[in-house]
Scaffold this motif. Structure first.
Motif, PDB file in Angstrom:
ATOM      1  N   ALA A 109       0.734  -1.234   0.105  1.00 43.23           N
ATOM      2  CA  ALA A 109       0.044   0.051   0.057  1.00 43.23           C
ATOM      3  C   ALA A 109       0.813   1.323   0.067  1.00 43.23           C
ATOM      4  O   ALA A 109       0.355   2.182  -0.304  1.00 43.23           O
ATOM      5  CB  ALA A 109      -1.107   0.053   1.176  1.00 43.23           C
ATOM      6  N   LEU A 110       2.090   1.305   0.041  1.00 43.85           N
ATOM      7  CA  LEU A 110       2.855   2.211   0.032  1.00 43.85           C
ATOM      8  C   LEU A 110       4.134   1.923  -0.673  1.00 43.85           C
ATOM      9  O   LEU A 110       5.372   1.968  -0.235  1.00 43.85           O
ATOM     10  CB  LEU A 110       3.505   2.905   1.700  1.00 43.85           C
ATOM     11  N   ASN A 111       3.946   1.595  -1.984  1.00 47.19           N
ATOM     12  CA  ASN A 111       4.957   1.270  -2.940  1.00 47.19           C
ATOM     13  C   ASN A 111       5.705   2.420  -3.384  1.00 47.19           C
ATOM     14  O   ASN A 111       5.150   3.547  -4.071  1.00 47.19           O
ATOM     15  CB  ASN A 111       4.315   0.802  -4.081  1.00 47.19           C
ATOM     16  N   ARG A 112       6.834   2.914  -2.952  1.00 43.97           N
ATOM     17  CA  ARG A 112       7.640   4.336  -3.182  1.00 43.97           C
ATOM     18  C   ARG A 112       8.678   3.643  -4.481  1.00 43.97           C
ATOM     19  O   ARG A 112       8.600   4.627  -5.246  1.00 43.97           O
ATOM     20  CB  ARG A 112       8.555   4.808  -2.151  1.00 43.97           C
ATOM     21  N   ASP A 113       9.211   2.905  -4.496  1.00 40.51           N
ATOM     22  CA  ASP A 113      10.055   2.620  -5.598  1.00 40.51           C
ATOM     23  C   ASP A 113      10.566   1.017  -5.744  1.00 40.51           C
ATOM     24  O   ASP A 113      11.399   0.530  -6.323  1.00 40.51           O
ATOM     25  CB  ASP A 113      11.467   3.098  -5.528  1.00 40.51           C
ATOM     26  N   ALA A 114       9.564   0.032  -5.254  1.00 37.50           N
ATOM     27  CA  ALA A 114       9.900  -1.559  -5.104  1.00 37.50           C
ATOM     28  C   ALA A 114       9.501  -1.954  -6.480  1.00 37.50           C
ATOM     29  O   ALA A 114      10.135  -3.068  -6.773  1.00 37.50           O
ATOM     30  CB  ALA A 114       9.090  -1.920  -3.764  1.00 37.50           C
ATOM     31  N   LEU A 115       8.329  -1.541  -7.089  1.00 38.57           N
ATOM     32  CA  LEU A 115       7.867  -2.066  -8.131  1.00 38.57           C
ATOM     33  C   LEU A 115       7.392  -0.894  -9.241  1.00 38.57           C
ATOM     34  O   LEU A 115       6.510  -0.315  -8.519  1.00 38.57           O
ATOM     35  CB  LEU A 115       6.885  -3.355  -8.020  1.00 38.57           C
ATOM     36  N   ASP A 151       5.593   4.402 -13.075  1.00 38.29           N
ATOM     37  CA  ASP A 151       5.150   4.745 -11.837  1.00 38.29           C
ATOM     38  C   ASP A 151       5.125   3.746 -10.710  1.00 38.29           C
ATOM     39  O   ASP A 151       4.981   2.458 -10.954  1.00 38.29           O
ATOM     40  CB  ASP A 151       3.650   5.218 -11.893  1.00 38.29           C
ATOM     41  N   ALA A 152       5.712   4.123  -9.437  1.00 40.25           N
ATOM     42  CA  ALA A 152       5.574   3.052  -8.468  1.00 40.25           C
ATOM     43  C   ALA A 152       4.058   3.025  -7.636  1.00 40.25           C
ATOM     44  O   ALA A 152       3.946   3.520  -6.617  1.00 40.25           O
ATOM     45  CB  ALA A 152       6.635   3.532  -7.369  1.00 40.25           C
ATOM     46  N   ARG A 203      -7.238   3.513  -4.890  1.00 42.78           N
ATOM     47  CA  ARG A 203      -6.066   3.204  -4.460  1.00 42.78           C
ATOM     48  C   ARG A 203      -5.872   2.640  -3.048  1.00 42.78           C
ATOM     49  O   ARG A 203      -6.841   2.408  -2.540  1.00 42.78           O
ATOM     50  CB  ARG A 203      -5.131   4.622  -4.422  1.00 42.78           C
ATOM     51  N   LEU A 204      -4.936   2.138  -2.653  1.00 47.14           N
ATOM     52  CA  LEU A 204      -4.817   1.489  -1.046  1.00 47.14           C
ATOM     53  C   LEU A 204      -4.684   2.752  -0.247  1.00 47.14           C
ATOM     54  O   LEU A 204      -3.663   3.458  -0.759  1.00 47.14           O
ATOM     55  CB  LEU A 204      -3.753   0.275  -1.202  1.00 47.14           C
ATOM     56  N   ASP A 205      -5.007   2.363   1.234  1.00 45.03           N
ATOM     57  CA  ASP A 205      -4.845   3.356   2.037  1.00 45.03           C
ATOM     58  C   ASP A 205      -3.526   2.669   3.063  1.00 45.03           C
ATOM     59  O   ASP A 205      -3.543   1.720   3.405  1.00 45.03           O
ATOM     60  CB  ASP A 205      -6.086   3.546   2.997  1.00 45.03           C
ATOM     61  N   GLY A 206      -2.736   3.491   3.007  1.00 48.98           N
ATOM     62  CA  GLY A 206      -1.309   2.921   3.805  1.00 48.98           C
ATOM     63  C   GLY A 206      -1.528   2.962   5.231  1.00 48.98           C
ATOM     64  O   GLY A 206      -0.816   2.332   5.952  1.00 48.98           O
ATOM     65  N   GLN A 216       0.974   0.328   6.998  1.00 47.19           N
ATOM     66  CA  GLN A 216       2.069  -0.074   6.070  1.00 47.19           C
ATOM     67  C   GLN A 216       3.417   0.663   6.115  1.00 47.19           C
ATOM     68  O   GLN A 216       3.394   2.002   6.369  1.00 47.19           O
ATOM     69  CB  GLN A 216       1.682  -0.362   4.868  1.00 47.19           C
ATOM     70  N   GLU A 217       4.418   0.239   6.040  1.00 49.13           N
ATOM     71  CA  GLU A 217       5.726   0.819   5.752  1.00 49.13           C
ATOM     72  C   GLU A 217       6.236   0.943   4.445  1.00 49.13           C
ATOM     73  O   GLU A 217       5.722  -0.021   3.440  1.00 49.13           O
ATOM     74  CB  GLU A 217       6.710   0.141   6.445  1.00 49.13           C
TER      75      GLU A 217
END
Length: 160
Positions: free
Chosen positions: A48-54, A60-61, A126-129, A153-154
């Motif tokens: 839910a908090l994808n910054r740059d993992a995928l 876009d992440a 969108r998902l809620d972090g 989430q983190e």
């Protein structure tokens, strides 16, 4: 008379089989197991908090949801729904998509609601972090197939 003889022999044969089974301790040979071919779909993981993992096909992440088919046959996802809102079970509908047995599918929760330039699917939400639930709903529009409830989430840490 021939019928009587056959019946008599049939009864004798059955009696002998029963006696043999009793002598062998009542053991009966087991048959090989039969497996029904079925798909088993689950919401297995979210980020839910994808910054740059995928990154999605637009570069876009976006947040993402993973659907797995734990069954032993392919699943046609067309008509199934994903939602993060219990009041709106048909929030986002899967287009034509096959999910082979034992495979998984990433669906980006970007709010874009369509496939991107590389064909990745995107939900209309969108998902809620801070935590929520993601539910996979059957084509009937109300039966829950799978649900994953996740806490706050983190960044770049998947939950599943």
């Amino acid at each position: 008379m021939a019928r009587w003889t056959n019946r008599r022999h049939a009864g004798t044969f059955a009696r002998k089989c029963w006696q043999n089974r009793r002598r062998q301790g009542g053991q009966i040979e087991s048959l090989e197991p039969r497996l029904a071919l079925t798909a088993q779909l689950v919401v297995s993981e979210v980020m839910a908090l994808n910054r740059d993992a995928l990154f999605d096909g637009n570069g876009d992440a976006s947040d993402w949801i993973e659907i797995q088919n734990l069954g032993n046959s392919a699943a046609e996802l067309e008509g199934y729904y994903l939602t993060d809102d219990a009041e709106r079970p048909t929030r986002w509908r899967f287009p034509t998509s096959d999910l082979p047995a034992g495979e998984s599918l990433i669906v980006f929760a970007s709010g874009d609601a369509g496939p991107d330039s590389l064909g990745y699917l995107h939900t209309s939400f969108r998902l809620d972090g801070d935590g929520e639930s993601v539910t996979l709903v059957a084509p009937d529009g109300f039966s829950v197939v799978s649900q994953l409830v996740f806490p706050a989430q983190e960044s770049n840490v998947a939950f599943g």
